[in-house]
Structures are given as structure tokens and as C-alpha cells.
Design a protein around this motif. Structure first.
Motif, short mmCIF file in Angstrom:
data_model
loop_
_atom_site.label_atom_id
_atom_site.label_comp_id
_atom_site.label_asym_id
_atom_site.label_seq_id
_atom_site.Cartn_x
_atom_site.Cartn_y
_atom_site.Cartn_z
N GLY A 1 -8.57 -23.85 1.83
CA GLY A 1 -7.33 -23.37 2.41
C GLY A 1 -7.60 -22.37 3.54
N SER A 2 -6.55 -21.71 3.96
CA SER A 2 -6.68 -20.74 5.05
C SER A 2 -5.53 -19.75 4.98
CB SER A 2 -6.68 -21.45 6.41
OG SER A 2 -5.43 -22.10 6.62
N ILE A 3 -5.76 -18.61 5.59
CA ILE A 3 -4.73 -17.60 5.81
C ILE A 3 -4.77 -17.26 7.29
CG2 ILE A 3 -3.98 -15.23 5.37
CD1 ILE A 3 -3.49 -17.01 3.01
N GLY A 4 -3.73 -17.60 8.02
CA GLY A 4 -3.74 -17.38 9.46
C GLY A 4 -4.92 -18.06 10.11
N MET A 5 -5.74 -17.30 10.81
CA MET A 5 -6.92 -17.83 11.49
C MET A 5 -8.18 -17.78 10.62
SD MET A 5 -5.71 -18.69 14.36
CE MET A 5 -4.50 -18.31 15.63
N LEU A 6 -8.03 -17.34 9.38
CA LEU A 6 -9.18 -17.18 8.49
C LEU A 6 -9.29 -18.42 7.60
CD1 LEU A 6 -11.39 -15.14 7.59
CD2 LEU A 6 -9.77 -14.37 5.84
N GLN A 7 -10.38 -19.14 7.76
CA GLN A 7 -10.61 -20.37 7.01
C GLN A 7 -11.47 -20.11 5.77
OE1 GLN A 7 -9.25 -23.37 7.89
NE2 GLN A 7 -8.26 -22.43 9.67
N ALA A 8 -11.23 -20.89 4.72
CA ALA A 8 -12.05 -20.80 3.51
C ALA A 8 -13.48 -21.27 3.82
CB ALA A 8 -11.43 -21.64 2.41
N PRO A 9 -14.45 -20.73 3.08
CA PRO A 9 -14.29 -19.77 1.97
C PRO A 9 -14.05 -18.35 2.47
CG PRO A 9 -16.61 -20.27 2.29
CD PRO A 9 -15.87 -21.13 3.25
N TYR A 10 -13.16 -17.66 1.78
CA TYR A 10 -12.91 -16.25 2.08
C TYR A 10 -12.61 -15.53 0.77
CZ TYR A 10 -7.97 -17.68 1.72
OH TYR A 10 -6.77 -18.19 1.29
N LYS A 11 -12.54 -14.22 0.83
CA LYS A 11 -12.28 -13.43 -0.37
C LYS A 11 -10.92 -12.73 -0.28
CE LYS A 11 -17.06 -12.45 -1.76
NZ LYS A 11 -18.06 -11.38 -2.01
N ILE A 12 -10.28 -12.62 -1.42
CA ILE A 12 -9.07 -11.82 -1.55
C ILE A 12 -9.42 -10.59 -2.36
CG2 ILE A 12 -6.72 -11.72 -2.44
CD1 ILE A 12 -6.45 -14.68 -2.04
N CYS A 13 -9.27 -9.43 -1.77
CA CYS A 13 -9.58 -8.17 -2.44
C CYS A 13 -8.31 -7.33 -2.52
CB CYS A 13 -10.65 -7.41 -1.68
SG CYS A 13 -12.23 -8.30 -1.57
N THR A 14 -7.99 -6.88 -3.72
CA THR A 14 -6.74 -6.15 -3.95
C THR A 14 -7.02 -4.76 -4.49
OG1 THR A 14 -5.70 -8.27 -4.51
CG2 THR A 14 -4.48 -6.27 -5.07
N GLU A 15 -6.31 -3.80 -3.94
CA GLU A 15 -6.35 -2.42 -4.43
C GLU A 15 -4.90 -1.96 -4.59
OE1 GLU A 15 -9.37 0.24 -2.49
OE2 GLU A 15 -9.41 -1.44 -1.07
N VAL A 16 -4.56 -1.48 -5.76
CA VAL A 16 -3.20 -1.02 -6.04
C VAL A 16 -3.27 0.40 -6.57
CG1 VAL A 16 -1.07 -1.44 -7.34
CG2 VAL A 16 -2.46 -3.38 -6.56
N ILE A 17 -2.52 1.29 -5.93
CA ILE A 17 -2.37 2.66 -6.41
C ILE A 17 -0.88 2.92 -6.58
CG2 ILE A 17 -4.53 3.41 -5.34
CD1 ILE A 17 -2.93 4.63 -3.10
N PRO A 18 -0.49 4.01 -7.20
CA PRO A 18 0.93 4.22 -7.50
C PRO A 18 1.88 4.11 -6.32
CG PRO A 18 -0.39 5.77 -8.75
CD PRO A 18 -1.34 5.03 -7.84
N ARG A 19 1.49 4.60 -5.15
CA ARG A 19 2.42 4.62 -4.03
C ARG A 19 2.18 3.53 -3.00
NH1 ARG A 19 1.65 9.54 -1.07
NH2 ARG A 19 3.50 8.86 0.09
N SER A 20 1.09 2.82 -3.11
CA SER A 20 0.74 1.87 -2.04
C SER A 20 -0.19 0.80 -2.57
CB SER A 20 0.10 2.62 -0.88
OG SER A 20 -0.15 1.76 0.21
N SER A 21 -0.41 -0.22 -1.76
CA SER A 21 -1.33 -1.29 -2.14
C SER A 21 -1.83 -1.99 -0.88
CB SER A 21 -0.63 -2.30 -3.05
OG SER A 21 0.50 -2.85 -2.40
N ARG A 22 -3.01 -2.57 -1.02
CA ARG A 22 -3.58 -3.35 0.08
C ARG A 22 -4.21 -4.60 -0.48
NH1 ARG A 22 -8.52 -1.29 3.87
NH2 ARG A 22 -9.54 -1.29 1.83
N VAL A 23 -3.90 -5.73 0.14
CA VAL A 23 -4.54 -7.01 -0.19
C VAL A 23 -5.28 -7.47 1.05
CG1 VAL A 23 -4.22 -9.38 -0.95
CG2 VAL A 23 -2.71 -7.58 -1.82
N GLU A 24 -6.59 -7.59 0.94
CA GLU A 24 -7.41 -8.05 2.05
C GLU A 24 -7.71 -9.54 1.91
OE1 GLU A 24 -11.03 -5.89 2.38
OE2 GLU A 24 -10.10 -4.11 3.25
N PHE A 25 -7.62 -10.24 3.01
CA PHE A 25 -8.09 -11.61 3.12
C PHE A 25 -9.27 -11.53 4.09
CE2 PHE A 25 -3.60 -11.62 2.22
CZ PHE A 25 -3.46 -12.56 1.22
N ALA A 26 -10.48 -11.56 3.55
CA ALA A 26 -11.66 -11.19 4.34
C ALA A 26 -12.73 -12.27 4.31
CB ALA A 26 -12.23 -9.87 3.83
N THR A 27 -13.61 -12.20 5.29
CA THR A 27 -14.79 -13.06 5.29
C THR A 27 -15.66 -12.72 4.07
OG1 THR A 27 -15.93 -11.45 6.69
CG2 THR A 27 -14.79 -13.27 7.81
#
Length: 216
Positions: A135-161
Motif C-alpha cells: 500500500g501507500s500513504i501519499g507519496m510514501l510507498q510500502a514497505p513503510y512503518k507506522i509509529c504512534t505516540e500518544v500522550i494526554p494532550r496530544s498524539s503523533r502518528v508517523e508514516f515513515a521510511t
């Protein structure tokens, strides 16, 4: 009578040729603009410098301008009519603006699946990284990694090489949580950012189009 009709038809043909001569360069310029835009769509990547894609736009338009000059010179015509020159320069500028400001935001703006995946990861309170093999996300083609960080007030999900050195980030909640500390990043649209992680960025600088966020 037949001579009069012949002269009239010849005049109409000449007028038709003049009209084609006015519109064909404009149509060709629009076509070149679309080609430059398509090239940008193919070569722009999240976290990579935008300098080369913009240079490609300049090369395409410079080549087209030189070709127009050559063709018109061979035909004994003069290049540089104000109307055509303005259209040429305007569409060239539009191509550069599309490359710099439009391609990356459009790549995730048109990809509703990416936002859905990010919201799902946040809802699941997922932490850490997982590998996506197709699959792909935008211009990022697989294989890629999804990295998630969640804290009480905020969160970030990375779609990275795979090396986690560049990609997209979906940030929700409080943006000022230092999510891009010691990284190069640029805001794209809404919750979306593009980032590049380079330990040498403070010394060598960020990729063209990105700014360094210190404080890590």
C-alpha cells in the motif's frame, strides 16, 4: 464571381491560420505546464529537498522557451509578444508554486485512508512502530512503518521510511508538545506535516523547503 469567392476563401484561410498561430503557442504552454506538474507529482517525496523538483520545472520551461524561439526564428516570426510572454511566465511561476506548496499537501489531502489510519491508531492508544508491507500513504510507498505516540494532550502518528528518517506525520491535539524536536519539518495541511530526521541538520541545514525545530 468565382475569382471573388476564391479571394474571399483565401482570406478566410489566412485568418484561420493567424488564429491557429495565436492559440497553438498558448495551448502548447499549458501542455508544458501540465507536464511539469506531473513530473513534480512523480518526483517529490516527503522529507526530501524540493530544490531538485523545482529545478526540473525550470529546465522544462527553459527548454520549451528555447524551442519556441528556434521554431519562430526558422519561420521568420518574432518571439516575445507581451500576451504570450505573460502566459508563459505566469504558468512557469504556477508550476513552481505547485511544486513547492501544492504537491505534498495534495498527496495527503486526497488520501483519506491516511487520516483514517492515523485516527484509528490514536483511538487504539497504540504505542511504538509496526511494519506495513503493502500500500501507500501519499507519496510514501510500502514497505513503510507506522509509529504512534500518544500522550494526554496530544498524539503523533508517523508514516515513515524503514529507517524512520523521513515521511509524514499526523499530529493532533496540542502542536506545541515538541513533536519535531531536533528534526526538520514543514506543515502541509490540517493535521499533516512532512519531516526529515537528520542528526547533522543543525550543521548542514535542512532539506530545501523544511525548517529545523530545536529543543530535543
Amino acid at each position: 464571381m468565382s475569382i471573388h469567392r476564391f479571394l474571399k476563401n483565401r482570406g478566410l484561410d489566412q485568418e484561420s491560420d493567424r488564429r491557429r498561430g495565436r492559440f497553438l503557442p498558448i495551448v502548447a504552454t499549458i501542455g508544458v505546464c501540465l507536464i511539469a506538474g506531473a513530473c513534480s507529482w512523480l518526483i517529490v517525496k516527503p522529507g526530501e529537498s524540493l530544490l531538485w523538483p523545482m529545478a526540473v520545472d525550470v529546465i522544462i520551461f527553459a527548454f520549451f522557451g528555447a524551442l519556441c524561439r528556434l521554431v519562430l526564428a526558422l519561420r521568420g516570426a518574432r518571439f516575445g509578444r507581451i500576451g504570450l510572454s505573460s502566459i508563459f511566465l505566469g504558468l512557469g511561476a504556477a508550476s513552481l508554486l505547485w511544486t513547492y506548496f501544492g504537491v505534498l499537501p495534495a498527496s495527503v489531502g486526497f488520501d483519506s485512508a491516511g487520516a483514517s489510519v492515523a485516527r484509528h491508531e490514536i483511538a487504539q492508544m497504540t504505542q511504538g512502530c509496526r511494519l506495513v508491507k503493502q500500500g501507500s500513504i501519499g507519496m510514501l510507498q510500502a514497505p513503510y512503518k507506522i509509529c504512534t505516540e500518544v500522550i494526554p494532550r496530544s498524539s503523533r502518528v508517523e508514516f515513515a521510511t524503514l529507517g524512520l528518517n523521513r515521511g509524514y506525520a499526523y499530529v493532533s491535539g496540542a502542536i506545541g508538545e515538541g513533536w519535531f524536536s531536533d528534526e526538520c519539518a514543514r506543515h502541509l495541511i490540517g493535521h499533516w506535516w512532512a519531516f526529515a530526521s537528520d542528526q547533522q541538520a543543525p550543521v548542514t541545514g535542512c532539506p530545501f523547503g523544511y525548517s529545523f525545530h530545536g529543543g530535543g
